[in-house]
Structure formats: structure tokens, C-alpha cells
Design an enzyme around this catalytic site. Sequence first.
Site, mmCIF file in Angstrom:
data_model
loop_
_atom_site.group_PDB
_atom_site.id
_atom_site.type_symbol
_atom_site.label_atom_id
_atom_site.label_comp_id
_atom_site.label_asym_id
_atom_site.label_seq_id
_atom_site.Cartn_x
_atom_site.Cartn_y
_atom_site.Cartn_z
ATOM 1 N N TYR A 196 2.091 26.271 -25.647
ATOM 2 C CA TYR A 196 0.704 26.032 -25.251
ATOM 3 C C TYR A 196 0.526 24.703 -24.486
ATOM 4 C CZ TYR A 196 -4.387 25.786 -25.553
ATOM 5 O OH TYR A 196 -5.724 25.693 -25.249
ATOM 6 N N SER A 244 -6.386 21.671 -21.366
ATOM 7 C CA SER A 244 -6.507 21.329 -22.791
ATOM 8 C C SER A 244 -5.981 19.923 -23.027
ATOM 9 C CB SER A 244 -5.685 22.300 -23.653
ATOM 10 O OG SER A 244 -5.692 21.881 -25.007
HETATM 11 N N1 LIG Z 1 -11.374 26.503 -28.279
HETATM 12 C C1 LIG Z 1 -10.774 25.356 -28.121
HETATM 13 O O1 LIG Z 1 -10.851 24.468 -28.965
HETATM 14 C C2 LIG Z 1 -9.958 25.088 -26.870
HETATM 15 C C3 LIG Z 1 -9.426 23.803 -26.702
HETATM 16 C C4 LIG Z 1 -8.733 23.519 -25.542
HETATM 17 C C5 LIG Z 1 -8.594 24.472 -24.566
HETATM 18 N N2 LIG Z 1 -9.105 25.718 -24.756
HETATM 19 C C6 LIG Z 1 -8.932 26.691 -23.668
HETATM 20 O O2 LIG Z 1 -10.186 27.255 -23.362
HETATM 21 C C7 LIG Z 1 -10.017 28.573 -22.878
HETATM 22 C C8 LIG Z 1 -10.881 29.531 -23.674
HETATM 23 O O3 LIG Z 1 -10.445 29.479 -25.028
HETATM 24 P P1 LIG Z 1 -11.327 30.000 -26.254
HETATM 25 O O4 LIG Z 1 -11.008 29.106 -27.369
HETATM 26 O O5 LIG Z 1 -12.725 30.206 -25.841
HETATM 27 O O6 LIG Z 1 -10.564 31.401 -26.519
HETATM 28 P P2 LIG Z 1 -11.073 32.821 -27.025
HETATM 29 O O7 LIG Z 1 -12.263 32.721 -27.888
HETATM 30 O O8 LIG Z 1 -9.845 33.480 -27.556
HETATM 31 O O9 LIG Z 1 -11.524 33.556 -25.674
HETATM 32 C C9 LIG Z 1 -10.575 33.964 -24.735
HETATM 33 C C10 LIG Z 1 -11.262 34.792 -23.669
HETATM 34 O O10 LIG Z 1 -10.251 35.199 -22.721
HETATM 35 C C11 LIG Z 1 -10.208 36.627 -22.643
HETATM 36 N N3 LIG Z 1 -8.837 37.046 -22.430
HETATM 37 C C12 LIG Z 1 -7.766 36.870 -23.251
HETATM 38 N N4 LIG Z 1 -6.676 37.452 -22.723
HETATM 39 C C13 LIG Z 1 -7.060 37.988 -21.528
HETATM 40 C C14 LIG Z 1 -6.385 38.719 -20.532
HETATM 41 N N5 LIG Z 1 -5.094 39.043 -20.627
HETATM 42 N N6 LIG Z 1 -7.086 39.138 -19.439
HETATM 43 C C15 LIG Z 1 -8.407 38.837 -19.311
HETATM 44 N N7 LIG Z 1 -9.103 38.142 -20.237
HETATM 45 C C16 LIG Z 1 -8.422 37.721 -21.334
HETATM 46 C C17 LIG Z 1 -10.766 37.107 -24.001
HETATM 47 O O11 LIG Z 1 -11.281 38.441 -23.957
HETATM 48 P P3 LIG Z 1 -10.352 39.743 -24.287
HETATM 49 O O12 LIG Z 1 -9.600 39.424 -25.534
HETATM 50 O O13 LIG Z 1 -11.334 40.869 -24.418
HETATM 51 O O14 LIG Z 1 -9.460 39.922 -23.097
HETATM 52 C C18 LIG Z 1 -11.879 36.082 -24.212
HETATM 53 O O15 LIG Z 1 -13.005 36.435 -23.429
HETATM 54 C C19 LIG Z 1 -8.524 28.870 -22.967
HETATM 55 O O16 LIG Z 1 -7.903 28.636 -21.728
HETATM 56 C C20 LIG Z 1 -8.048 27.873 -23.998
HETATM 57 O O17 LIG Z 1 -6.679 27.567 -23.859
HETATM 58 C C21 LIG Z 1 -9.761 26.049 -25.890
#
Ligand SMILES: NC(=O)c1ccc[n+]([C@@H]2O[C@H](COP(=O)([O-])OP(=O)(O)OC[C@H]3O[C@@H](n4cnc5c(N)ncnc54)[C@H](OP(=O)(O)O)[C@@H]3O)[C@@H](O)[C@H]2O)c1
Length: 256
Positions: free
Chosen positions: A162, A148
Amino acid sequence: MHPYFSLQGRTALVTGGTRGIGKMIAKAYVEAGATVYVCARDVEACRQTADELGALGRCHAVAANLATEEGVQQLATRLGEQMTHLDILVNNAGTTWGAPLESYPIKGWEKVMQLNVTSVFNCIQQFLPLLRKAGSPANPARIINIGSVAGISSFGEQAYAYGPSKAALHQLSRILARELVSQHINVNVIAPGRFPSKMTQHIDRDAQALAQDTALIPMKRWGREEEMAALAISLASTAGAYMTGNIIPLDGGFSL
Ligand SMILES: NC(=O)c1ccc[n+]([C@@H]2O[C@H](COP(=O)([O-])OP(=O)(O)OC[C@H]3O[C@@H](n4cnc5c(N)ncnc54)[C@H](OP(=O)(O)O)[C@@H]3O)[C@@H](O)[C@H]2O)c1
């Protein structure tokens, strides 16, 4: 699609591939010809994702809780029965926790560190044998960690665990890139800025918060699915075969 970007014949695992950034990457890989496995905790979301992406190509889903050592181990055992090698491992599952500094709960700190750092390390440990079987000098296996810009900039937003968790993931990736290069495994990081997902929907759904947020981004907008998809395909394909140890911001200039 140009053959340099094809993933035909490759096998990929995308953790947290049922929604948000993970699903963007899983869909892109299916469309590029890979056989894709996704995992997440929610069994129904896994089934729906496998059905939806399976209609575009080959996609399978396995429910797993990666927040525990047993959960990671179970996933590796199950997938070990279904595949002989793993070409691409995308460590995407991640979480955050926000609270004021004085009342920031240690259990929140630990939850974030556990999933964003410890479980990624554990996944890499568990899948190394399958990655080693896939990698060759001409076509290394790929580990792509989703970091990130929060691990690069000092913009903390009261999510105290984070940014440090993502900075740790970036550094772990550099160390492993150096160590695994001789085993024909490339390790790179995509460091996203803002992308639409459940994690960011509290901003997306509040017009004022969204306006304040985009004002901080030099390109004045959030990232789009196709932009995440294209970079993830590049790192997994011939386009990324000579790249390792890179932390790549995908952020509209935010980290500048
Ligand atoms: N969105 C952004 O703007 C952004 C920016 C920078 C970095 N990121 C990074 O990108 C990645 C994805 O983020 P996102 O925004 O797409 O998040 P999200 O929509 O919350 O998706 C998270 C995914 O991870 C799964 N997950 C969560 N806890 C888990 C666990 N204990 N075991 C297995 N699976 C798990 C969730 O499914 P379940 O809940 O069913 O387990 C879901 O499929 C993360 O690493 C985040 O830090 C995101």
C-alpha cells in the site's frame, strides 16, 4: 458560496465515488454546482449514489471495473459519448491488503499496485483528450489523485504494497504535473491520513484499536467529511488554479 470556490458549469469524474472518501468528494462537487460522474464496480451502489446525490444537483453513475485495462477503456468510451470535455478527474478508487511479511501474497501485492498505480495511469491516459479540451490558461483542467500519508511516512501496518503504491502515485503525479502544465492541466495529490470508510472500518469499530490509532495522530482524531470536501473543492476551483505538483497531506499532523 464565494465564486472562487464555485464549480458551476464544470464536469467532474470521481472514481470510487460510491462510498468513503470518493463519495465525500462527489457530494461536495455536486453541492458546489458541478455535473458529477461517479464510477465503481457495484452497479446497485452506483444507482443509489446517483439517486442520492442527484437529489442535491447533477450526479450520474457508471459501473466500471478499473482494475483492468478493458474496464478503464470501456468507462472512457461510455463517458466520451456523454461529455464533450472533462474539467476535473479525481482518481480516488483504491485498495489495500494486509498480511504478515513472510506470507504476504504476491497476488495481494499485484492487486494493490494494479488499482492504486497502474489503473490511475491508465485513467489519465484515457481521459487526457477530454481534459485537454477543458483546460485553458485562465482555468486549467484538474487531475486530483488520492494518495496517502502511507506513501510519505514509514508506518506500514503490514500493508506492504500500500505505502509503496501511494509513493509511486505521488511521484507519478509530480512527473505528470511538470509535463501537463503546458497543456493547461494541473495535477495535485491529496494525501489523507485516517478518514472513516469501509477501508478503515475495522479500526473504527474496535474501540481499543481506535484509541491506539488516534493516539498516533497529533490532533488526536480522524479527519471529517467537510475537511476532505473543502480541500477537494479548493483544488478543483479558482482557489487551486495556480497549484500543480503538490502532495498535500490532510492528516491532523500525522506525517510530521
Ligand atoms: N480512508 C482512509 O483513511 C484513507 C486514507 C488514505 C488514503 N485513502 C485512499 O482514499 C481512497 C478511497 O479510500 P476509501 O477509504 O474511501 O475506500 P473505500 O471505502 O473502500 O472505497 C473505495 C471505492 O473505490 C471503489 N472501487 C474499489 N475497487 C474498484 C475497482 N476495481 N474499480 C472501480 N472502483 C473500485 C469502491 O466501489 P466498488 O467496491 O463497488 O468497486 C468504492 O467506491 C483510496 O485511494 C485510498 O487508498 C484512504
